[in-house]
Design a protein around this motif. Structure first.
Motif, PDB file in Angstrom:
ATOM      1  N   GLU A  28     -20.203  39.118  14.724  1.00 27.31           N
ATOM      2  CA  GLU A  28     -19.924  37.875  13.335  1.00 27.31           C
ATOM      3  C   GLU A  28     -20.601  37.311  13.411  1.00 27.31           C
ATOM      4  OE1 GLU A  28     -15.551  35.756  11.925  1.00 27.31           O
ATOM      5  OE2 GLU A  28     -16.104  36.902  14.378  1.00 27.31           O
ATOM      6  N   GLU A  29     -20.574  36.318  13.723  1.00 29.61           N
ATOM      7  CA  GLU A  29     -21.609  35.081  13.579  1.00 29.61           C
ATOM      8  C   GLU A  29     -23.463  35.019  13.110  1.00 29.61           C
ATOM      9  OE1 GLU A  29     -21.937  32.124  15.785  1.00 29.61           O
ATOM     10  OE2 GLU A  29     -20.637  32.185  13.700  1.00 29.61           O
ATOM     11  N   ILE A  30     -23.744  36.824  13.880  1.00 30.43           N
ATOM     12  CA  ILE A  30     -24.857  37.354  13.703  1.00 30.43           C
ATOM     13  C   ILE A  30     -24.924  37.755  11.955  1.00 30.43           C
ATOM     14  CG2 ILE A  30     -26.699  38.732  13.521  1.00 30.43           C
ATOM     15  CD1 ILE A  30     -26.104  38.986  16.639  1.00 30.43           C
ATOM     16  N   ALA A  31     -23.447  38.337  11.959  1.00 32.65           N
ATOM     17  CA  ALA A  31     -23.638  38.916  10.345  1.00 32.65           C
ATOM     18  C   ALA A  31     -23.082  37.589   9.138  1.00 32.65           C
ATOM     19  CB  ALA A  31     -22.556  39.766   9.931  1.00 32.65           C
ATOM     20  N   LYS A  32     -23.051  36.408   9.775  1.00 35.51           N
ATOM     21  CA  LYS A  32     -22.714  35.250   9.142  1.00 35.51           C
ATOM     22  C   LYS A  32     -24.135  34.812   8.514  1.00 35.51           C
ATOM     23  CE  LYS A  32     -20.867  30.481   9.673  1.00 35.51           C
ATOM     24  NZ  LYS A  32     -19.815  30.177  10.561  1.00 35.51           N
ATOM     25  N   HIS A  33     -24.409  34.397  10.006  1.00 36.10           N
ATOM     26  CA  HIS A  33     -26.194  33.683   9.157  1.00 36.10           C
ATOM     27  C   HIS A  33     -27.369  34.004   8.914  1.00 36.10           C
ATOM     28  CE1 HIS A  33     -24.253  29.983  11.065  1.00 36.10           C
ATOM     29  NE2 HIS A  33     -23.399  30.253  11.506  1.00 36.10           N
ATOM     30  N   LYS A  34     -27.639  35.328   9.072  1.00 37.33           N
ATOM     31  CA  LYS A  34     -28.905  36.161   9.108  1.00 37.33           C
ATOM     32  C   LYS A  34     -28.705  37.165   8.606  1.00 37.33           C
ATOM     33  CE  LYS A  34     -32.109  36.039  12.672  1.00 37.33           C
ATOM     34  NZ  LYS A  34     -32.521  36.677  14.468  1.00 37.33           N
ATOM     35  N   GLY A  35     -27.310  38.113   8.280  1.00 43.11           N
ATOM     36  CA  GLY A  35     -26.587  39.217   7.848  1.00 43.11           C
ATOM     37  C   GLY A  35     -26.608  40.463   9.028  1.00 43.11           C
ATOM     38  N   PRO A  36     -26.629  41.717   8.722  1.00 34.83           N
ATOM     39  CA  PRO A  36     -26.010  42.443   9.526  1.00 34.83           C
ATOM     40  C   PRO A  36     -26.609  43.044  10.854  1.00 34.83           C
ATOM     41  CG  PRO A  36     -26.981  43.988   7.442  1.00 34.83           C
ATOM     42  CD  PRO A  36     -26.666  42.413   7.331  1.00 34.83           C
ATOM     43  N   PRO A  37     -26.282  42.723  12.078  1.00 36.35           N
ATOM     44  CA  PRO A  37     -26.681  43.676  12.794  1.00 36.35           C
ATOM     45  C   PRO A  37     -27.265  44.786  13.210  1.00 36.35           C
ATOM     46  CG  PRO A  37     -24.404  42.974  14.377  1.00 36.35           C
ATOM     47  CD  PRO A  37     -24.821  42.236  12.208  1.00 36.35           C
ATOM     48  N   VAL A  38     -28.137  45.075  13.182  1.00 35.35           N
ATOM     49  CA  VAL A  38     -28.745  46.649  13.786  1.00 35.35           C
ATOM     50  C   VAL A  38     -28.094  47.233  15.332  1.00 35.35           C
ATOM     51  CG1 VAL A  38     -30.589  48.365  14.817  1.00 35.35           C
ATOM     52  CG2 VAL A  38     -31.516  46.246  13.145  1.00 35.35           C
ATOM     53  N   GLY A 119     -37.950  46.712   8.662  1.00 32.30           N
ATOM     54  CA  GLY A 119     -39.042  47.372   7.564  1.00 32.30           C
ATOM     55  C   GLY A 119     -40.386  48.714   7.961  1.00 32.30           C
ATOM     56  N   ARG A 120     -40.382  48.816   9.332  1.00 32.38           N
ATOM     57  CA  ARG A 120     -40.984  50.025   9.799  1.00 32.38           C
ATOM     58  C   ARG A 120     -39.590  51.169   9.344  1.00 32.38           C
ATOM     59  NH1 ARG A 120     -43.755  49.112  15.401  1.00 32.38           N
ATOM     60  NH2 ARG A 120     -44.762  46.845  14.653  1.00 32.38           N
ATOM     61  N   MET A 121     -38.510  51.133   9.624  1.00 28.85           N
ATOM     62  CA  MET A 121     -37.435  52.021   9.731  1.00 28.85           C
ATOM     63  C   MET A 121     -37.299  52.133   8.190  1.00 28.85           C
ATOM     64  SD  MET A 121     -34.780  50.794  12.946  1.00 28.85           S
ATOM     65  CE  MET A 121     -35.294  49.533  13.284  1.00 28.85           C
ATOM     66  N   LEU A 122     -37.260  51.278   7.351  1.00 28.71           N
ATOM     67  CA  LEU A 122     -37.189  51.864   6.005  1.00 28.71           C
ATOM     68  C   LEU A 122     -38.219  52.411   5.613  1.00 28.71           C
ATOM     69  CD1 LEU A 122     -35.236  48.136   4.898  1.00 28.71           C
ATOM     70  CD2 LEU A 122     -34.026  50.317   5.183  1.00 28.71           C
ATOM     71  N   LEU A 123     -39.160  52.327   5.878  1.00 28.95           N
ATOM     72  CA  LEU A 123     -40.591  53.843   5.411  1.00 28.95           C
ATOM     73  C   LEU A 123     -40.160  54.937   6.158  1.00 28.95           C
ATOM     74  CD1 LEU A 123     -43.653  50.841   6.778  1.00 28.95           C
ATOM     75  CD2 LEU A 123     -43.009  51.909   4.017  1.00 28.95           C
ATOM     76  N   LEU A 124     -39.400  55.140   6.547  1.00 26.83           N
ATOM     77  CA  LEU A 124     -39.035  55.936   7.115  1.00 26.83           C
ATOM     78  C   LEU A 124     -38.193  56.727   5.479  1.00 26.83           C
ATOM     79  CD1 LEU A 124     -37.005  56.031  10.542  1.00 26.83           C
ATOM     80  CD2 LEU A 124     -39.259  57.631  10.115  1.00 26.83           C
ATOM     81  N   THR A 125     -38.087  56.624   4.536  1.00 27.93           N
ATOM     82  CA  THR A 125     -37.190  57.283   3.650  1.00 27.93           C
ATOM     83  C   THR A 125     -38.266  57.050   2.496  1.00 27.93           C
ATOM     84  OG1 THR A 125     -36.406  54.885   3.283  1.00 27.93           O
ATOM     85  CG2 THR A 125     -34.902  56.597   4.297  1.00 27.93           C
ATOM     86  N   LYS A 126     -39.563  56.782   2.827  1.00 28.36           N
ATOM     87  CA  LYS A 126     -40.344  56.306   1.435  1.00 28.36           C
ATOM     88  C   LYS A 126     -41.289  58.019   2.277  1.00 28.36           C
ATOM     89  CE  LYS A 126     -40.064  52.139   0.721  1.00 28.36           C
ATOM     90  NZ  LYS A 126     -39.005  51.992  -0.715  1.00 28.36           N
ATOM     91  N   ILE A 312     -30.304  55.361  16.050  1.00 24.00           N
ATOM     92  CA  ILE A 312     -30.450  53.785  15.048  1.00 24.00           C
ATOM     93  C   ILE A 312     -30.843  53.686  13.429  1.00 24.00           C
ATOM     94  CG2 ILE A 312     -32.184  51.414  15.859  1.00 24.00           C
ATOM     95  CD1 ILE A 312     -29.803  52.007  17.548  1.00 24.00           C
ATOM     96  N   VAL A 313     -32.578  54.611  13.415  1.00 22.66           N
ATOM     97  CA  VAL A 313     -33.432  55.196  12.334  1.00 22.66           C
ATOM     98  C   VAL A 313     -31.648  54.691  11.072  1.00 22.66           C
ATOM     99  CG1 VAL A 313     -34.642  56.162  10.699  1.00 22.66           C
ATOM    100  CG2 VAL A 313     -35.013  55.094  13.050  1.00 22.66           C
ATOM    101  N   GLN A 314     -30.963  55.184  11.404  1.00 20.47           N
ATOM    102  CA  GLN A 314     -29.787  56.156  10.339  1.00 20.47           C
ATOM    103  C   GLN A 314     -28.847  54.774  10.289  1.00 20.47           C
ATOM    104  OE1 GLN A 314     -30.580  59.011   9.490  1.00 20.47           O
ATOM    105  NE2 GLN A 314     -28.773  58.176   7.585  1.00 20.47           N
ATOM    106  N   ARG A 315     -28.556  54.435  11.240  1.00 20.53           N
ATOM    107  CA  ARG A 315     -28.002  52.943  11.109  1.00 20.53           C
ATOM    108  C   ARG A 315     -28.919  52.347  10.078  1.00 20.53           C
ATOM    109  NH1 ARG A 315     -26.567  49.964  17.037  1.00 20.53           N
ATOM    110  NH2 ARG A 315     -25.271  52.348  17.926  1.00 20.53           N
ATOM    111  N   ILE A 316     -30.073  52.253  10.334  1.00 22.31           N
ATOM    112  CA  ILE A 316     -30.519  51.349   9.156  1.00 22.31           C
ATOM    113  C   ILE A 316     -30.996  51.258   7.774  1.00 22.31           C
ATOM    114  CG2 ILE A 316     -33.008  49.985   8.418  1.00 22.31           C
ATOM    115  CD1 ILE A 316     -31.931  48.535  10.710  1.00 22.31           C
ATOM    116  N   ILE A 317     -30.970  53.351   7.502  1.00 23.47           N
ATOM    117  CA  ILE A 317     -31.144  53.804   6.260  1.00 23.47           C
ATOM    118  C   ILE A 317     -29.578  53.414   5.687  1.00 23.47           C
ATOM    119  CG2 ILE A 317     -30.740  56.355   5.074  1.00 23.47           C
ATOM    120  CD1 ILE A 317     -33.649  56.162   7.212  1.00 23.47           C
TER     121      ILE A 317
END
Length: 357
Positions: A28-38, A119-126, A312-317
């Motif tokens: 909850e704290e991470i989502a509030k200040h930084k965005g969704p945790p992996v 960013g590296r994991m997001l590249l898997l979809t490119k 883990i990669v699927q969570r990111i995608i």
């Protein structure tokens, strides 16, 4: 995420004192200040406990570190990396402890961050980043074995540079003792996560006095049996990730894929373990565990954790837009602070020049 950059920070922090307490924030704290945790908070709690320099963890630690928090856990000071940490409204999370002289700083590990790994994991979809063979021989490649700007052709975007000193700092340096049971496991251990930790803990429990050796495959080998754009972390990054785990005694960098007679005899291996994941054949189609099976020292272990790097990669995608927004927001916030600091520095220089004149 929890990666070797964090482990390096914890190693440096432990060297500054005698007892290391690590505060880990809630989802909850991470989502509030930084965005969704992996990784989930439960995964992060367990991964930090498994880091060999950690003595104690505080679950659900407040995002802003105060004197009250330090006193509550009997800490003389707190340590953070030399990167910027801000609350959701742009305030320094360590402002109070800095002003009161109870703050120490350690060096951030260059070439890695959660933002970078996402960013590296997001590249898997490119599509342009999925064909390793064409990238190896394309005109954009400097020479064989190196991608653009010297990056690994298999990890594509890693900027981490390994040194012998860093390996020495992470390694335990302990030789196996005569009474130890030498246990060997091998794999990619890419994006080191809680599934790996649970497996290595299970391996560690196979003997009263275990000496666990992890064989890490080279990037090219991992890509052969994993495909796509794997591994996400290069061999040097994976080495540090595994060495930071308290259940590991030694790492073989670039281990042969087949666990043969020479390897078993060289390390005097008593037991070879593998998880419930699929065993891919070697390039000649043979079972890489033929020799340990023949010797009767091969054991398949069930750690009761089926999490994989693919998961883990699927969570990111699945949360791609959120993570892309997180990365952009974080970069913009940090740039604003850097500009403010630069402006302040320029103003001080101008004032000093006027005084001197």
């Amino acid at each position: 995420m929890v990666h070797y950059g964090h482990s390096n920070q914890l190693r440096q922090a432990k060297a500054m004192g005698d007892y290391l307490v690590v505060g880990v924030h809630t989802d909850e704290e991470i989502a509030k200040h930084k965005g969704p945790p992996v990784f989930t908070q439960a995964e992060r709690y367990k991964m930090i406990r498994a880091t060999k320099w950690v003595d104690e963890i505080v679950e659900g630690a407040p995002y802003v570190t105060t004197l009250e928090t330090l006193d509550k856990y009997n800490c003389d000071f707190c340590v953070h990396g030399d990167d910027i940490t801000l609350t959701v409204d742009g305030k320094d999370t360590y402002d109070e402890v800095k002003r009161m002289g109870r703050y120490r700083e350690c060096k951030r590990t260059q070439g890695v961050s959660t933002t970078d790994l996402v960013g590296r994991m997001l590249l898997l979809t490119k599509s342009h980043n999925s064909n390793v063979v064409s990238r190896l021989y394309s005109s954009h490649t400097d020479n064989f074995g190196k991608g653009p700007k010297g990056h690994s052709p298999w990890t594509g975007v890693s900027q981490f540079l390994q040194t012998s000193q860093k390996i020495i700092q992470f390694a335990s340096g302990k030789e196996p003792q005569p009474e130890d049971t030498i246990i060997y496991v091998a794999g990619a251990f890419d994006l080191f996560h809680i599934g790996h930790v649970d497996f290595l803990e299970t391996v560690h429990k196979q003997a009263e006095k275990p000496y666990v050796i992890v064989g890490l495959h080279f990037d090219q080998e991992v890509n052969r049996y994993k495909g796509k754009n794997y591994p996400i972390m290069n061999i040097h990054e994976r080495t540090l990730s595994v060495l930071a785990c308290r259940y590991v005694s030694e790492v073989v960098i670039g281990a042969p894929y087949t666990v043969g007679k020479d390897l078993l005899d060289h390390f005097k291996v008593d037991l070879v373990c593998h998880g419930k994941t699929e065993v891919f054949p070697d390039t000649d189609g043979t079972d890489p565990y033929t020799e340990p099976r023949k010797r009767g020292i091969f054991r398949v272990l069930d750690s009761s954790n089926n999490l994989t790097t693919d998961d883990i990669v699927q969570r990111i995608i699945e949360n791609r837009l959120q993570f892309e927004a997180r990365n952009q927001k974080k970069e913009a916030k940090e740039m604003a602070v850097i500009e403010a600091l630069k402006h302040k520095e320029d103003s001080l220089k101008t004032e000093a020049a006027l005084v001197n004149n």
